[in-house]
Design an enzyme around this catalytic site. Structure first.
Site, PDB file in Angstrom:
ATOM      1  N   CYS A 197       0.856  -1.185   0.000  1.00  0.00           N
ATOM      2  CA  CYS A 197       0.000   0.000   0.000  1.00  0.00           C
ATOM      3  C   CYS A 197       0.890   1.232   0.000  1.00  0.00           C
ATOM      4  O   CYS A 197       2.105   1.143   0.034  1.00  0.00           O
ATOM      5  CB  CYS A 197      -0.897   0.016   1.240  1.00  0.00           C
ATOM      6  N   SER A 207      -5.364  -4.723  -1.145  1.00  0.00           N
ATOM      7  CA  SER A 207      -6.096  -5.467  -0.113  1.00  0.00           C
ATOM      8  C   SER A 207      -5.574  -6.894   0.015  1.00  0.00           C
ATOM      9  O   SER A 207      -5.559  -7.660  -0.954  1.00  0.00           O
ATOM     10  CB  SER A 207      -7.594  -5.468  -0.413  1.00  0.00           C
ATOM     11  N   GLY A 240       1.665  -2.450   5.181  1.00  0.00           N
ATOM     12  CA  GLY A 240       2.363  -3.631   5.661  1.00  0.00           C
ATOM     13  C   GLY A 240       1.418  -4.740   6.059  1.00  0.00           C
ATOM     14  O   GLY A 240       0.280  -4.823   5.587  1.00  0.00           O
TER      15      GLY A 240
END
Length: 461
Positions: free
Chosen positions: A2, A55, A78
């Site tokens: 992310c 995701s 993470g």
């Protein structure tokens, strides 16, 4: 992966155009999170977070930035591998069933010490609404990135340097960092090659309240030498710890795959992961078509066949380098040592067609002394000990008995050995190891050293 980003005014003043600024930061890091994006801005517009999401856990409800029942907010990149155990220990509500939520409630209970309860790879920023404090942290080994800068009375942070550059008054090279890079091929003490851009070091956290910034190390590597057990005991303990870690690493709400380079480290990881995941596991490897000396895919094939998982193999050719090297450079932001980043990019491009989560074997050489420089350094110290008669004066992890069988691996390093032993032989270990890792003599007059500062990378090292 992310991306995270954020802005906070150090004087509790309103940040001009904060929403548009966060949108720009998200746009520059969008490649890190294709599954969703989010922005949060405080009512006073003094602080805001931005997030792009890939995701992995909590697929439906893990949207970020995320808040808890105390009004705290977090943006996190993470994975917390022990989030299920922490959920039970904390008794926190399973509103999202994501590991992000667990960090919020861990902070509620333990405050800054929450990082010592997290097992995983992470970089996050958390806004403590009650204390009006920003708390940021990075995992023990710095697997996940966290960069920051100060500009116009604001503190900016992001997963990548490129998201910070639009807010800087000027962009220039940090000459001390450049000298670090020419010496070690990386920068020391949280510096980057960009002046006034810093990285939060591994195993550190920082907090900001008003104009006060506090940065502290929360973890350090300590070696507890054990001479009381047998080799068999250590083999069994290593296997037990590896299996424990692998069970955590394969926790995911999406299928898992792995890089299989053909080396020992990634082969062990893939072998163990395939046992845990059975038919779900797939591997990815690359090979160069311009010679067998650049192709280790046959070793990856052996592992895949023995463990029964599918292996996707990518043939990489010169045109691939021409087509993609500019993208590799763009995504790196700073130069990295060695050509492996290009191969990693190409195999990752292949893997992304099949998996979101891919395991690898990075770090094995550092933990188990796999690099040639370790062997050379220990070899010299053993010779010194034998000459001085100190080899048997105490317990040593590495002895000449364990080194001699491995010396054949040095047969292709004779030029390096001649240079290394031409001066400084038997000096203090820290000086000798510096001589092994110092790359600046190889550069010679390609760099105008007189234009750089008097800063000494050795003194910092």
């Amino acid at each position: 992966m992310c991306s995270i980003a954020g802005i906070i005014n150090l004087n509790n003043n309103k940040v001009c155009n904060i929403k548009k600024s966060l949108e720009a930061m998200n746009f520059l890091q969008k490649h890190r999170g294709p599954d969703g994006e989010g922005i949060w801005v405080s009512k006073e517009e003094t602080i805001g977070f931005a997030h792009n999401r890939l995701s992995i856990i909590g697929l439906e409800n893990g949207r970020q930035p995320m808040s808890d029942n105390a009004g705290n907010w977090i943006c996190f990149n993470g994975e917390i591998y022990n989030y299920i155990e922490l959920q039970k220990e904390l008794g926190c509500p399973h509103v999202t069933n994501s590991d992000t939520e667990v960090i919020l409630y861990a902070y509620q209970k333990w405050g800054e010490d929450c990082v010592n309860h997290l097992e995983g790879m992470f970089a996050f920023a958390l806004w403590d609404a009650k204390e009006r404090r920003l708390f940021c942290a990075r995992d023990c080994f710095g697997i996940k990135p966290f960069y920051y800068t100060f500009s116009n009375g604001n503190f900016y942070f992001a997963s990548e340097i490129k998201a910070l550059l639009p807010f800087m008054e000027e962009i220039e090279t940090d000459t001390e960092s450049f000298k670090d890079y020419l010496t070690f091929q990386f920068c020391l003490e949280g510096k980057t090659l960009f002046k006034n851009v810093y990285e939060l070091e591994p195993a550190h956290y920082l907090s900001i309240r008003d104009e006060n910034l506090k940065k502290e190390r929360y973890w350090q590597v300590y070696y507890h030498l054990d001479f009381d057990h047998t080799e068999k005991y250590f083999q069994e303990e290593l296997h037990r710890h590896m299996l424990h870690s692998m069970k955590y690493h394969v926790r995911s709400d999406v299928p898992v795959g792995g890089y299989v380079s053909g080396g020992v480290d990634s082969s062990i990881v893939s072998a163990m992961a395939s046992n845990l995941l059975d038919k779900e596991y797939v591997g990815f490897t690359g090979r160069y078509s311009n010679g067998r000396e650049f192709d280790e895919s046959m070793y990856a094939d052996i592992v895949a066949k023995e463990r029964g998982f599918k292996l996707h193999t990518l043939d990489i050719n010169p045109q691939d380098f021409i087509d993609h090297i500019e993208k590799v450079i763009y995504h790196l932001d700073e130069p990295v040592a060695g050509p492996g980043s290009f191969s990693q990019y190409m195999v990752s491009k292949l893997a992304s067609q099949f998996r979101k989560v891919v395991l690898g074997g990075q770090g094995g050489d550092e933990i188990f002394g796999g690099y040639t420089r370790y062997l050379v350094a220990y070899f010299e110290q053993c010779i010194k000990g034998a000459i001085e008669g100190t080899m048997d004066s105490g317990n040593f992890i590495v002895t000449y008995q364990s080194i001699i069988p491995n010396l054949t691996s040095l047969k292709n390093y004779k030029p390096m050995l001649r240079g290394f032993w031409s001066k400084g032989l038997f000096e203090e270990p820290e000086k000798r190891y510096f001589a092994l890792i110092n790359r600046s003599p190889e550069i010679g007059d390609c760099v105008r050293w007189e234009r750089l500062t008097d800063y000494s990378p050795y003194e910092t090292y």
